[in-house]
Design an enzyme around this catalytic site. Structure first.
Site, PDB file in Angstrom:
ATOM      1  N   ASN A   1      10.047   7.380  -5.856  1.00 10.56           N
ATOM      2  CA  ASN A   1       9.563   8.500  -4.976  1.00 10.56           C
ATOM      3  C   ASN A   1       9.925   9.760  -5.736  1.00 10.56           C
ATOM      4  O   ASN A   1      10.539  10.085  -6.511  1.00 10.56           O
ATOM      5  CB  ASN A   1      10.548   8.191  -3.788  1.00 10.56           C
ATOM      6  CG  ASN A   1      11.948   8.307  -4.095  1.00 10.56           C
ATOM      7  OD1 ASN A   1      12.548   7.887  -5.254  1.00 10.56           O
ATOM      8  ND2 ASN A   1      13.059   8.542  -3.000  1.00 10.56           N
TER       9      ASN A   1
ATOM     10  N   GLU B   1       6.229   3.481  -3.571  1.00 17.55           N
ATOM     11  CA  GLU B   1       5.076   2.602  -3.450  1.00 17.55           C
ATOM     12  C   GLU B   1       3.863   3.344  -3.464  1.00 17.55           C
ATOM     13  O   GLU B   1       2.907   2.673  -4.101  1.00 17.55           O
ATOM     14  CB  GLU B   1       5.220   1.702  -2.282  1.00 17.55           C
ATOM     15  CG  GLU B   1       6.343   0.943  -1.975  1.00 17.55           C
ATOM     16  CD  GLU B   1       7.556   1.627  -1.401  1.00 17.55           C
ATOM     17  OE1 GLU B   1       7.612   2.798  -1.472  1.00 17.55           O
ATOM     18  OE2 GLU B   1       8.266   0.775  -0.833  1.00 17.55           O
TER      19      GLU B   1
ATOM     20  N   CYS C   1       4.405   2.051   4.046  1.00 17.97           N
ATOM     21  CA  CYS C   1       4.225   1.468   2.355  1.00 17.97           C
ATOM     22  C   CYS C   1       3.878  -0.113   2.584  1.00 17.97           C
ATOM     23  O   CYS C   1       3.318  -0.650   1.801  1.00 17.97           O
ATOM     24  CB  CYS C   1       5.455   1.479   1.702  1.00 17.97           C
ATOM     25  SG  CYS C   1       5.531   3.231   0.970  1.00 17.97           S
TER      26      CYS C   1
END
Ligand code: THU
Length: 137
Positions: free
Chosen positions: A47, A60, A94
């Protein structure tokens, strides 16, 4: 195709390595993700947060970007971990991102065990839904 325990262990270790590269100064919640591609590649992501909180990129997002930028293909198995190296669930957005590139058969390591994406994101909206509209006169 079944994924061997040793392959899940490999994914987990790559997800942990990605998590350690996360940029998460606002939430202090680093996330790392890793997945197998159908040609045997492993793609990863972490992230990347932003002072504009809503601009944050989930792990993701980076993983899918790496998938496309390293040659594409279909995701076959996926896992993500938090800063305690615990398996976490992918967020709703995601799940949709992953579904696009793995479809209903993508195997997802959930905290309770392995589940196909058809269970993780049931009744998903996907590319096929758009195709149906295009064929309508
Ligand atoms: N996060 C991810 O990277 N993936 C998920 O599926 C869940 C949430 C990140 C976004 C944010 O940087 C932090 O975790 C806290 O929400």
């Amino acid at each position: 195709m079944p994924v061997a325990d040793s392959q899940w262990a490999e994914l987990r270790s790559q997800a942990i390595a990605a998590m350690r590269r996360a940029y998460s100064p606002y939430s202090n919640y680093p996330v790392g993700a890793a997945a197998f591609v159908d040609d045997g590649r492993v793609v990863t992501g972490c992230n990347v947060e932003n002072a504009g909180y809503g601009v944050t990129l989930c792990a993701e997002c980076g993983l899918v970007s790496e998938l496309i930028n390293s040659g594409g293909g279909r995701l076959t198995a996926f896992t993500c971990v938090n800063g305690n190296e615990e398996t976490i669930v992918p967020c709703g957005r995601c799940r949709q991102l992953l579904y696009e590139h793995g479809g209903p058969d993508l195997l997802v390591m959930m905290p309770g065990g392995i589940a196909p994406m058809s269970e993780v994101l049931p009744d998903a909206f996907g590319p096929w839904d758009l195709a149906e509209v295009k064929e309508t006169p």
